[in-house]
Scaffold this active site. Sequence first.
Site, PDB file in Angstrom:
ATOM      1  N   LYS A  87       1.169  -1.619  -0.137  1.00  0.00           N
ATOM      2  CA  LYS A  87       0.277   0.079  -0.395  1.00  0.00           C
ATOM      3  C   LYS A  87       1.211   1.391   0.008  1.00  0.00           C
ATOM      4  CE  LYS A  87      -4.782   1.599   2.132  1.00  0.00           C
ATOM      5  NZ  LYS A  87      -5.064   0.887   3.235  1.00  0.00           N
TER       6      LYS A  87
HETATM    7  O1  G3P Z   1      -9.695   2.667   4.215  1.00  0.00           O
HETATM    8  C1  G3P Z   1      -9.136   3.499   5.179  1.00  0.00           C
HETATM    9  C2  G3P Z   1     -10.132   4.181   6.334  1.00  0.00           C
HETATM   10  O2  G3P Z   1      -9.124   3.494   6.540  1.00  0.00           O
HETATM   11  C3  G3P Z   1      -9.829   5.216   6.167  1.00  0.00           C
HETATM   12  O3  G3P Z   1     -10.752   5.577   7.156  1.00  0.00           O
HETATM   13  O4  G3P Z   1     -12.587   5.761   8.636  1.00  0.00           O
HETATM   14  O5  G3P Z   1     -10.201   6.946   9.075  1.00  0.00           O
HETATM   15  O6  G3P Z   1     -11.467   7.533   6.940  1.00  0.00           O
HETATM   16  P1  G3P Z   1     -11.070   6.524   8.184  1.00  0.00           P
END
Ligand code: G3P
Length: 218
Positions: A87
């Site tokens: 990633k």
């Molecule tokens: O897949 C990306 C993720 O981990 C971010 O999620 O909820 O932190 O915006 P969030």
Amino acid sequence: MKFFIDTANLDEIREANDMGILDGVTTNPSLMAKEGIIGADRILKHYVDICNIVDGDVSAEVIATDYAGMIKEGENLAALHKNIVVKIPMIKDGIKAIRYFSDKGIKTNCTLVFSAGQALLAAKAGATYLSPFIGRLDDVSQNGVDLIAQIRLIYDNYMFETQILAASVRHTMHIIQCAEVGADVMTGPLSSIKGLLNHPLTDIGLEKFLADYAKGNK
Ligand code: G3P
């Protein structure tokens, strides 16, 4: 549509995998830290533990932000297990690194994507997956699902093979809307996946079926 779970929590990964619908896992440094997985050795071991639970792609994020550092780190990550996807952040050196790994046949996931222009660059570099963060766009009053639809149109125009991985999914409607506009993959928390199960008419119907069965089979 592939379902990935977005967590580093092994119990949640096991639970989703046991449902028989899990296609892979995404993680990031924040999710690792949330589980208390700190230090390079522990982090690498944790990726292997995840790969041993799920038979599918597991995204492991590089920490380096320079080209040489990303290559070194990415090669170490890819050597951990055949299912590791490297990633890489959407930055200039990241695009170069994606091209490098793509030429070597190593899978990549381009992360922190917030625009169609970024999606074009990642596809041209040969990214396996592209991760637009839809929840974080919603957070700043920009419709995240609209970006997925825009990227779908662009990728289809040119038959780019990069898979659109809708990330930062927060809830069930994100999953359904991403399916409507043609995301190849969604990654979300276990709660968003399990939320798809719920409908009150299912609960009411099941309760009645069981009650009627019990009446007739005393
Ligand atoms: O897949 C990306 C993720 O981990 C971010 O999620 O909820 O932190 O915006 P969030």
